[in-house]
Design a protein around this motif. Sequence first.
Motif, PDB file in Angstrom:
ATOM      1  N   GLU A 108      11.967  11.273  45.436  1.00  0.00           N
ATOM      2  CA  GLU A 108      12.643  12.326  44.672  1.00  0.00           C
ATOM      3  C   GLU A 108      14.131  12.249  44.965  1.00  0.00           C
TER       4      GLU A 108
ATOM      5  N   ASN B 123      17.420  13.859  46.157  1.00  0.00           N
ATOM      6  CA  ASN B 123      17.782  15.017  46.983  1.00  0.00           C
ATOM      7  C   ASN B 123      19.088  15.647  46.505  1.00  0.00           C
TER       8      ASN B 123
ATOM      9  N   HIS C  71      11.774  10.487  50.132  1.00  0.00           N
ATOM     10  CA  HIS C  71      10.349  10.386  49.830  1.00  0.00           C
ATOM     11  C   HIS C  71       9.615  11.576  50.436  1.00  0.00           C
ATOM     12  N   TYR C  72       8.635  12.077  49.688  1.00  0.00           N
ATOM     13  CA  TYR C  72       7.821  13.204  50.151  1.00  0.00           C
ATOM     14  C   TYR C  72       6.346  12.852  50.039  1.00  0.00           C
TER      15      TYR C  72
ATOM     16  N   TYR D  11       2.582  14.255  49.373  1.00  0.00           N
ATOM     17  CA  TYR D  11       1.862  15.334  48.694  1.00  0.00           C
ATOM     18  C   TYR D  11       0.367  15.178  48.913  1.00  0.00           C
TER      19      TYR D  11
ATOM     20  N   LYS E  44       3.237  19.891  48.472  1.00  0.00           N
ATOM     21  CA  LYS E  44       4.148  19.045  49.246  1.00  0.00           C
ATOM     22  C   LYS E  44       3.845  19.264  50.725  1.00  0.00           C
TER      23      LYS E  44
ATOM     24  N   GLU F 109       5.171  16.936  53.567  1.00  0.00           N
ATOM     25  CA  GLU F 109       6.282  16.640  54.464  1.00  0.00           C
ATOM     26  C   GLU F 109       7.163  15.544  53.872  1.00  0.00           C
ATOM     27  N   PRO F 110       8.405  15.465  54.326  1.00  0.00           N
ATOM     28  CA  PRO F 110       9.228  14.300  53.972  1.00  0.00           C
ATOM     29  C   PRO F 110       8.784  13.117  54.824  1.00  0.00           C
TER      30      PRO F 110
ATOM     31  N   LEU G   3       2.116  15.494  38.986  1.00  0.00           N
ATOM     32  CA  LEU G   3       3.482  15.487  39.498  1.00  0.00           C
ATOM     33  C   LEU G   3       4.474  14.965  38.461  1.00  0.00           C
TER      34      LEU G   3
END
Length: 136
Positions: free
Chosen positions: A20, A22, A29-30, A32, A80, A82-83, A128
């Motif tokens: 994504e 920022n 990156h995250y 999900y 979501k 975590e990163p 998503l």
Amino acid sequence: MREELKGPVVENVKVVVVPEINEEGGTQHYVYLLNLRDDIMEGIIITSRGYGEDVNTGEKIKTSTLRHSLEVLLPNEAAKIEPIMEEVFGLTNEYWVSFWADDVMYDKRFIFLPETINEKNMTTIPKLGGKGVMIG
């Protein structure tokens, strides 16, 4: 008896890594969790960790174990978690997910092997609206 100890099979649950943009305009990156089931997932516990070896030195590397919880994830919903930093893409990244559905406890380990989180492995992610690397 051994089959009973394995527990029920986890189906239609996915762990996804999605890039994504920022706030600074860079890419982050995250991770999900996707519930593609027809029922509600409750009391969700997720642990994540990375492990492997340094390619140059052969030294063993491991990240901290992180723990997350979600009360509820509705059918066809994403959350979501975590990163995730690009520096750990060369490691094995493990996500252990436990949850309840219809009074049954489910448990599954999702593993991103080293170097599998990359653009060539990206696919369209349901719910998503973008691309990412999905396992499950």
